[in-house]
Design a protein around this motif. Structure first.
Motif, PDB file in Angstrom:
ATOM      1  N   GLN A  48       0.828  -1.201   0.000  1.00  0.00           N
ATOM      2  CA  GLN A  48       0.000   0.000   0.000  1.00  0.00           C
ATOM      3  C   GLN A  48       0.866   1.255   0.000  1.00  0.00           C
ATOM      4  OE1 GLN A  48      -2.764   0.263   3.252  1.00  0.00           O
ATOM      5  NE2 GLN A  48      -3.736   2.129   2.490  1.00  0.00           N
ATOM      6  N   ALA A  49       1.982   1.210   0.728  1.00  0.00           N
ATOM      7  CA  ALA A  49       2.879   2.366   0.776  1.00  0.00           C
ATOM      8  C   ALA A  49       3.470   2.661  -0.601  1.00  0.00           C
ATOM      9  CB  ALA A  49       3.987   2.117   1.791  1.00  0.00           C
ATOM     10  N   VAL A  50       3.795   1.608  -1.348  1.00  0.00           N
ATOM     11  CA  VAL A  50       4.338   1.788  -2.705  1.00  0.00           C
ATOM     12  C   VAL A  50       3.317   2.501  -3.587  1.00  0.00           C
ATOM     13  CG1 VAL A  50       5.067   0.588  -4.790  1.00  0.00           C
ATOM     14  CG2 VAL A  50       5.952  -0.132  -2.572  1.00  0.00           C
ATOM     15  N   ALA A  51       2.049   2.065  -3.483  1.00  0.00           N
ATOM     16  CA  ALA A  51       0.992   2.688  -4.284  1.00  0.00           C
ATOM     17  C   ALA A  51       0.814   4.158  -3.905  1.00  0.00           C
ATOM     18  CB  ALA A  51      -0.318   1.936  -4.088  1.00  0.00           C
ATOM     19  N   LEU A  52       0.872   4.451  -2.619  1.00  0.00           N
ATOM     20  CA  LEU A  52       0.732   5.833  -2.161  1.00  0.00           C
ATOM     21  C   LEU A  52       1.913   6.690  -2.604  1.00  0.00           C
ATOM     22  CD1 LEU A  52      -0.620   5.146   1.435  1.00  0.00           C
ATOM     23  CD2 LEU A  52      -1.899   6.155  -0.454  1.00  0.00           C
ATOM     24  N   GLN A  53       3.112   6.126  -2.576  1.00  0.00           N
ATOM     25  CA  GLN A  53       4.301   6.861  -3.025  1.00  0.00           C
ATOM     26  C   GLN A  53       4.223   7.146  -4.522  1.00  0.00           C
ATOM     27  OE1 GLN A  53       7.248   4.108  -1.607  1.00  0.00           O
ATOM     28  NE2 GLN A  53       7.615   5.249   0.291  1.00  0.00           N
ATOM     29  N   GLU A  54       3.680   6.189  -5.278  1.00  0.00           N
ATOM     30  CA  GLU A  54       3.496   6.426  -6.712  1.00  0.00           C
ATOM     31  C   GLU A  54       2.496   7.553  -6.945  1.00  0.00           C
ATOM     32  OE1 GLU A  54       2.334   2.663  -8.268  1.00  0.00           O
ATOM     33  OE2 GLU A  54       4.391   1.870  -8.381  1.00  0.00           O
ATOM     34  N   SER A 250      -6.772  22.097  -5.199  1.00  0.00           N
ATOM     35  CA  SER A 250      -7.274  20.729  -5.113  1.00  0.00           C
ATOM     36  C   SER A 250      -6.127  19.740  -4.947  1.00  0.00           C
ATOM     37  CB  SER A 250      -8.076  20.398  -6.379  1.00  0.00           C
ATOM     38  OG  SER A 250      -8.492  19.052  -6.383  1.00  0.00           O
ATOM     39  N   ALA A 251      -5.036  19.961  -5.690  1.00  0.00           N
ATOM     40  CA  ALA A 251      -3.882  19.060  -5.616  1.00  0.00           C
ATOM     41  C   ALA A 251      -3.217  19.119  -4.250  1.00  0.00           C
ATOM     42  CB  ALA A 251      -2.874  19.408  -6.707  1.00  0.00           C
ATOM     43  N   ALA A 252      -3.178  20.304  -3.646  1.00  0.00           N
ATOM     44  CA  ALA A 252      -2.576  20.438  -2.321  1.00  0.00           C
ATOM     45  C   ALA A 252      -3.357  19.627  -1.296  1.00  0.00           C
ATOM     46  CB  ALA A 252      -2.536  21.905  -1.910  1.00  0.00           C
ATOM     47  N   THR A 253      -4.676  19.670  -1.398  1.00  0.00           N
ATOM     48  CA  THR A 253      -5.517  18.874  -0.494  1.00  0.00           C
ATOM     49  C   THR A 253      -5.293  17.387  -0.714  1.00  0.00           C
ATOM     50  OG1 THR A 253      -7.201  20.618  -0.501  1.00  0.00           O
ATOM     51  CG2 THR A 253      -7.892  18.423   0.207  1.00  0.00           C
ATOM     52  N   GLN A 254      -5.213  16.989  -1.983  1.00  0.00           N
ATOM     53  CA  GLN A 254      -4.985  15.575  -2.297  1.00  0.00           C
ATOM     54  C   GLN A 254      -3.619  15.114  -1.802  1.00  0.00           C
ATOM     55  OE1 GLN A 254      -4.577  14.691  -6.471  1.00  0.00           O
ATOM     56  NE2 GLN A 254      -5.217  12.569  -6.238  1.00  0.00           N
ATOM     57  N   THR A 255      -2.606  15.954  -1.955  1.00  0.00           N
ATOM     58  CA  THR A 255      -1.263  15.585  -1.515  1.00  0.00           C
ATOM     59  C   THR A 255      -1.213  15.404  -0.005  1.00  0.00           C
ATOM     60  OG1 THR A 255      -0.220  16.728  -3.376  1.00  0.00           O
ATOM     61  CG2 THR A 255       1.139  16.338  -1.433  1.00  0.00           C
ATOM     62  N   ILE A 256      -1.857  16.304   0.720  1.00  0.00           N
ATOM     63  CA  ILE A 256      -1.910  16.167   2.184  1.00  0.00           C
ATOM     64  C   ILE A 256      -2.573  14.853   2.574  1.00  0.00           C
ATOM     65  CG2 ILE A 256      -2.943  17.109   4.280  1.00  0.00           C
ATOM     66  CD1 ILE A 256      -2.545  19.893   3.076  1.00  0.00           C
ATOM     67  N   ASP A 257      -3.652  14.498   1.867  1.00  0.00           N
ATOM     68  CA  ASP A 257      -4.348  13.244   2.152  1.00  0.00           C
ATOM     69  C   ASP A 257      -3.445  12.040   1.885  1.00  0.00           C
ATOM     70  OD1 ASP A 257      -6.820  11.578   2.620  1.00  0.00           O
ATOM     71  OD2 ASP A 257      -6.461  11.058   0.535  1.00  0.00           O
ATOM     72  N   LEU A 258      -2.737  12.060   0.748  1.00  0.00           N
ATOM     73  CA  LEU A 258      -1.835  10.951   0.414  1.00  0.00           C
ATOM     74  C   LEU A 258      -0.705  10.841   1.428  1.00  0.00           C
ATOM     75  CD1 LEU A 258      -1.570  11.376  -3.476  1.00  0.00           C
ATOM     76  CD2 LEU A 258      -2.652   9.476  -2.268  1.00  0.00           C
ATOM     77  N   GLU A 259      -0.135  11.974   1.814  1.00  0.00           N
ATOM     78  CA  GLU A 259       0.968  11.958   2.785  1.00  0.00           C
ATOM     79  C   GLU A 259       0.494  11.436   4.138  1.00  0.00           C
ATOM     80  OE1 GLU A 259       2.213  16.011   2.664  1.00  0.00           O
ATOM     81  OE2 GLU A 259       3.698  15.675   1.071  1.00  0.00           O
ATOM     82  N   THR A 260      -0.706  11.836   4.537  1.00  0.00           N
ATOM     83  CA  THR A 260      -1.254  11.360   5.811  1.00  0.00           C
ATOM     84  C   THR A 260      -1.478   9.852   5.776  1.00  0.00           C
ATOM     85  OG1 THR A 260      -2.359  13.490   6.202  1.00  0.00           O
ATOM     86  CG2 THR A 260      -3.179  11.585   7.429  1.00  0.00           C
ATOM     87  N   ARG A 261      -2.058   9.379   4.686  1.00  0.00           N
ATOM     88  CA  ARG A 261      -2.300   7.933   4.554  1.00  0.00           C
ATOM     89  C   ARG A 261      -0.987   7.159   4.517  1.00  0.00           C
ATOM     90  NH1 ARG A 261      -5.865   7.623  -0.637  1.00  0.00           N
ATOM     91  NH2 ARG A 261      -5.488   5.382  -0.345  1.00  0.00           N
ATOM     92  N   LEU A 262       0.027   7.726   3.848  1.00  0.00           N
ATOM     93  CA  LEU A 262       1.322   7.057   3.782  1.00  0.00           C
ATOM     94  C   LEU A 262       1.948   6.984   5.171  1.00  0.00           C
ATOM     95  CD1 LEU A 262       3.644   5.813   2.176  1.00  0.00           C
ATOM     96  CD2 LEU A 262       4.505   8.131   1.760  1.00  0.00           C
ATOM     97  N   GLN A 263       1.877   8.060   5.926  1.00  0.00           N
ATOM     98  CA  GLN A 263       2.433   8.061   7.291  1.00  0.00           C
ATOM     99  C   GLN A 263       1.739   7.017   8.160  1.00  0.00           C
ATOM    100  OE1 GLN A 263       1.967  12.106   8.568  1.00  0.00           O
ATOM    101  NE2 GLN A 263       3.880  12.788   7.618  1.00  0.00           N
ATOM    102  N   GLU A 264       0.426   6.940   8.030  1.00  0.00           N
ATOM    103  CA  GLU A 264      -0.320   5.953   8.823  1.00  0.00           C
ATOM    104  C   GLU A 264       0.022   4.538   8.382  1.00  0.00           C
ATOM    105  OE1 GLU A 264      -4.313   7.147   8.128  1.00  0.00           O
ATOM    106  OE2 GLU A 264      -4.301   8.727   9.661  1.00  0.00           O
TER     107      GLU A 264
END
Length: 307
Positions: A48-54, A250-264
């Motif tokens: 899952q982390a690989v997918a989020l990093q992509e 919109s992209a900034a919001t999406q990036t924050i979401d991806l980074e949060t999910r990756l950290q978790e």
């Protein structure tokens, strides 16, 4: 009894070794600020982390693309303003003045020289290059100068576009052909060439004056159409810049979401780090306690005699 004592000694030694390994493992994760360090730690989380990093890498690519498109549009907008100044502040006035019947041939030739200079300035703007040396009004033929000495458009018919999000592409500008209406009856550079040629011709009688008037009226009509066309292009550039602002938000919001999910996912979030700090302290306490027990057992005479 001796075997039982040896077993107790070895059991404590093994426990102490496990405590050290466990403490080192926790310390390694804590130092790395993440709970999952290797795929073997949690294969599902690693996948899952690989997918989020992509996803983050793709978002970064789109962010770079938007920055480049924005820079191109801002440069174009600056050049469009320069074109507008030439068309509205100088050129129209001179075309109107050139139709004054009281002017002499030398007066008209002087105006022709000024109009020629404006025409050349417009062509130079059409051949503007960006900081990378690409011609901004040449479309996909950005390596080729779009306007030759005669004002003929040699660039590509299509404006260059770039993907700026998963679902949209955006033009990086407009072609010089669209800017100057090249090849049409209102071709600005060609019409100005026509005005210059007419003004350089001597006017001997009324028929010559009428022919000049008709030519200048036609040129002036093309200039007005050119101003209208320029306004539409400037409006399109402004709309595109607004769309980029919206996409950035919109992209900034999406990036924050991806980074949060990756950290978790990899255990780099605040709650997991706090939990690891607690584990580290507990592990350190357990390790110190185990060490004290082990050292005390070594001091006992019965273990001194073993072996």
């Amino acid at each position: 009894m001796r075997l039982s004592t040896y077993y107790m000694y070895q059991h404590n030694l093994d426990g102490f070794s496990r405590g050290i390994n466990n403490h080192n493992a926790i310390y390694e994760r804590l130092s790395a600020q993440r709970n999952v360090l290797r795929p073997s730690d949690d294969p599902a989380a690693t996948s899952q982390a690989v997918a989020l990093q992509e996803g983050l890498a793709k978002a970064a690519q789109y962010d770079t693309a938007r920055q480049q498109v924005r820079a191109a549009l801002q440069l174009e907008d600056d050049k469009l303003s320069a074109v507008g100044n030439l068309l509205t502040q100088n050129l129209s006035e001179k075309i109107v003045a050139a139709g004054n019947g009281a002017l002499s041939d030398s007066d008209r030739q002087a105006l022709a020289t000024e109009i020629q200079a404006i025409r050349d300035n417009l062509r130079d703007i059409g051949n503007t290059r960006d900081s990378s040396g690409r011609y901004i009004f040449a479309g996909y033929s950005s390596a080729q100068q779009p306007f030759d000495e005669n004002g003929q458009y040699l660039g590509h018919a299509t404006a260059m576009t770039r993907p700026v999000s998963d679902s949209s592409e955006m033009a990086c500008g407009h072609t010089g052909s669209k800017l100057f209406m090249s090849g049409s009856s209102d071709d600005l550079l060609a019409q100005l060439d026509k005005a210059v040629a007419a003004l350089n011709q001597p006017v001997g009688d009324d028929s010559d004056r009428e022919a000049l008037r008709l030519t200048l009226d036609d040129v002036n009509r093309s200039i007005k159409n050119g101003i209208d066309n320029l306004g539409k292009i400037q409006a399109e550039v402004g709309t595109s810049l607004q769309q980029l602002d919206s996409l950035d938000l919109s992209a900034a919001t999406q990036t924050i979401d991806l980074e949060t999910r990756l950290q978790e996912t990899v255990g780099a979030d605040y709650d997991t780090l706090i939990d690891m700090i607690g584990q580290s302290k507990m592990s350190e306490f357990a390790l110190n306690s185990s060490m004290m027990v082990f050292q005390n057992m070594q001091k006992m005479s019965i273990f001194t005699m073993v072996g």
